[in-house]
Design a protein around this motif. Structure first.
Motif, short mmCIF file in Angstrom:
data_model
loop_
_atom_site.label_atom_id
_atom_site.label_comp_id
_atom_site.label_asym_id
_atom_site.label_seq_id
_atom_site.Cartn_x
_atom_site.Cartn_y
_atom_site.Cartn_z
N LEU A 19 72.90 -70.22 -27.50
CA LEU A 19 74.12 -71.00 -27.76
C LEU A 19 75.04 -70.97 -26.54
CD1 LEU A 19 74.96 -70.25 -31.50
CD2 LEU A 19 73.88 -72.27 -30.49
N SER A 23 76.65 -74.17 -24.99
CA SER A 23 78.08 -74.18 -24.72
C SER A 23 78.37 -74.64 -23.29
CB SER A 23 78.66 -72.78 -24.95
OG SER A 23 79.98 -72.69 -24.50
N ILE A 30 81.71 -71.60 -27.43
CA ILE A 30 80.78 -71.01 -28.40
C ILE A 30 81.45 -70.92 -29.76
CG2 ILE A 30 79.57 -68.88 -29.03
CD1 ILE A 30 78.76 -68.55 -26.16
N GLY A 31 82.75 -70.63 -29.77
CA GLY A 31 83.49 -70.56 -31.02
C GLY A 31 83.43 -71.88 -31.79
N TYR A 34 79.97 -72.13 -33.41
CA TYR A 34 79.89 -71.28 -34.60
C TYR A 34 80.75 -71.82 -35.73
CZ TYR A 34 77.01 -67.57 -32.64
OH TYR A 34 75.96 -66.86 -32.14
N LYS A 38 77.71 -72.37 -37.71
CA LYS A 38 77.53 -70.98 -38.15
C LYS A 38 76.41 -70.24 -37.43
CE LYS A 38 80.56 -71.50 -41.52
NZ LYS A 38 81.75 -72.04 -40.92
N SER A 39 75.37 -70.95 -36.94
CA SER A 39 74.27 -70.28 -36.27
C SER A 39 73.47 -71.28 -35.44
CB SER A 39 73.33 -69.63 -37.29
OG SER A 39 72.63 -70.63 -38.02
N LYS A 40 72.66 -70.75 -34.54
CA LYS A 40 71.77 -71.59 -33.75
C LYS A 40 70.78 -72.30 -34.66
CE LYS A 40 68.14 -71.37 -30.29
NZ LYS A 40 67.34 -70.50 -29.43
#
Length: 191
Positions: A19, A23, A30-31, A34, A38-40
């Protein structure tokens, strides 16, 4: 995020990226990734869902064009085989990734199976528009068998769902032509 993830998947032929990579390339925090996914895994699933929609859209457009340009079965089948082959070839890099992921991820497997079922149904229905030119009696069985043969042959050549095989460009043109001729002969045969 989507474009960066798609690029990494295609460039690497896998999900071998982070991620942080997404990003950086996507110029997003990255925030934010997410927060949205929530996830890759969820991001990859969304990219796959988007790709499946593209495949379905391109297939619909291809069928509309092939039917519109084909007044009879003899025109339609070779045109369909050639166009379907090129549509699959265009999407093959992502289809390979989707099929690989589907083996271990039911959240990808089920939409993938549904896309495959729709493809089979729409291609079979398109062939059945020309049923008055079919030989024999069970036209639905023949159209479905013809689709299965076409898809299986093209999928093997394009290494969809299997280990990549050596592909020879000159064989591709011949394969499309001969597959169209064989399918047409089968559909017209009075069996």
């Amino acid at each position: 995020m989507f474009a960066a993830t798609e690029q990494f998947m295609l460039e690497r032929g896998s999900e071998n990226f982070t991620l942080r990579d997404v990003s950086k390339r996507g110029e997003v925090s990255i925030g934010s990734i997410y927060l949205r996914f929530k996830s890759k895994d969820n991001l990859v699933r969304e990219v796959i869902a988007h790709q499946l929609e593209r495949v379905a859209h391109d297939e619909r457009e291809m069928l509309i064009r092939a039917i519109g340009e084909s007044p009879n079965l003899s025109d339609y089948i070779p045109r369909y085989v050639a166009a379907y082959a090129e549509m699959l070839r265009t999407h093959a890099p992502f289809l390979r990734l989707i099929m690989e992921r589907a083996q271990r991820d039911p959240l990808v497997a089920e939409p993938g199976k549904e896309t495959a079922r729709r493809s089979e149904q729409s291609s079979t229905e398109a062939m059945l528009r020309y049923r008055h030119e079919f030989g024999g009696e069970d036209h639905e069985l023949k159209a479905n068998a013809a689709y299965q043969i076409i898809f299986s042959t093209l999928a093997r050549y394009l290494s969809l769902g299997s280990v990549a095989e050596t592909q020879i460009e000159s064989e591709w043109a011949s394969l499309k032509t001969e597959l169209g001729r064989m399918t047409l002969a089968y559909l017209k045969q009075d069996l």
